[in-house]
Design a protein around this motif. Structure first.
Motif: not given
Lengths: 113, 112
Positions: A7-36
């Motif tokens: 989340w969030p699913a959709t984001l419209v941000q102005p140039v120069g503003s900050p960003l934070s995208l979050e990802c959480t995982v359920e159903g496993t422990s110590n996973p490898n995590l990726y951002w593409y």
């Protein structure tokens, strides 16, 4: 089976503003995590991956950063967004090691205006 | 430097016929290969994978072939169905499995 929440699913941000995208995982422990990122004509570009808490590997020099404050939480951030940061961002999780199959979240659309 | 290449941006196939999607790789350390299917505005879904110790893996309508000497793999879909219309990504990883590299994708259109 594991479930990846983004989340969030959709984001419209102005140039120069900050960003934070979050990802959480359920159903496993110590996973490898990726951002593409999927940008037009670029396919799925690996941005960051993490094999454990606090362990981040960066693949592409850019003004983005990633953090993994907890085992199943992965955050993508920027202090100042550029127009070129627009795209479809995907979090993925896998077991790591040989035969690693990764599974994706639903993605986050970022439009920088 | 593109380590995983999908040289056909798009492919059109008649419904009921065979769809063949191709992928080439350059890194000889890759030993595990995956195919994903993606619809617009959704995350990719895993289809099928193959380890370098095999040259073929089959799962229902989907078969992946690996030619290690040519550093080439292909995904066959038989018979092709309308719901198969999507973008297909080829991916690869080396022995550690930590980093997974994707190609640019091939858009498959199944024609009625």
């Amino acid at each position: 089976s594991q479930t990846i929440h983004q989340w969030p699913a959709t984001l419209v941000q102005p140039v120069g503003s900050p960003l934070s995208l979050e990802c959480t995982v359920e159903g496993t422990s110590n996973p490898n995590l990726y951002w593409y990122r999927q940008a037009a004509g670029r396919g799925l570009q690996l941005l960051f991956y993490s094999v454990g808490i606090g362990q981040i590997s960066s693949e592409v020099p850019q003004n983005l950063s990633a953090s993994r404050p907890q085992d199943r939480q992965f955050i993508l951030s920027s202090k100042k967004l550029l127009l070129s940061d627009s795209g479809f961002y995907l979090c993925a999780s896998g077991t790591g090691g040989a035969g690693n199959t990764i599974y994706f979240g639903e993605g986050s659309w970022l439009t920088v205006v | 430097d593109q380590q995983v290449k999908q040289n056909s941006p798009s492919l059109s196939v008649q419904e009921g016929r065979i769809s063949i999607l191709n992928c080439d790789y350059t890194n000889s350390m890759f030993d595990y290969f995956l195919w994903y299917k993606k619809y617009p505005a959704e995350g990719p879904t895993f289809l099928i994978s193959i380890s370098s110790i095999k040259d073929k893996n089959e799962d229902g309508r989907f078969t992946v072939f690996l030619n290690k000497s040519a550093k080439h793999l292909s995904l066959h879909i038989v018979p092709s169905q309308p719901g198969d219309s999507a973008v297909y990504f080829c991916a690869a990883s080396a022995k550690s499995g930590d980093k997974i590299i994707f190609g640019k994708g091939t858009r498959l259109h199944i024609l009625p």
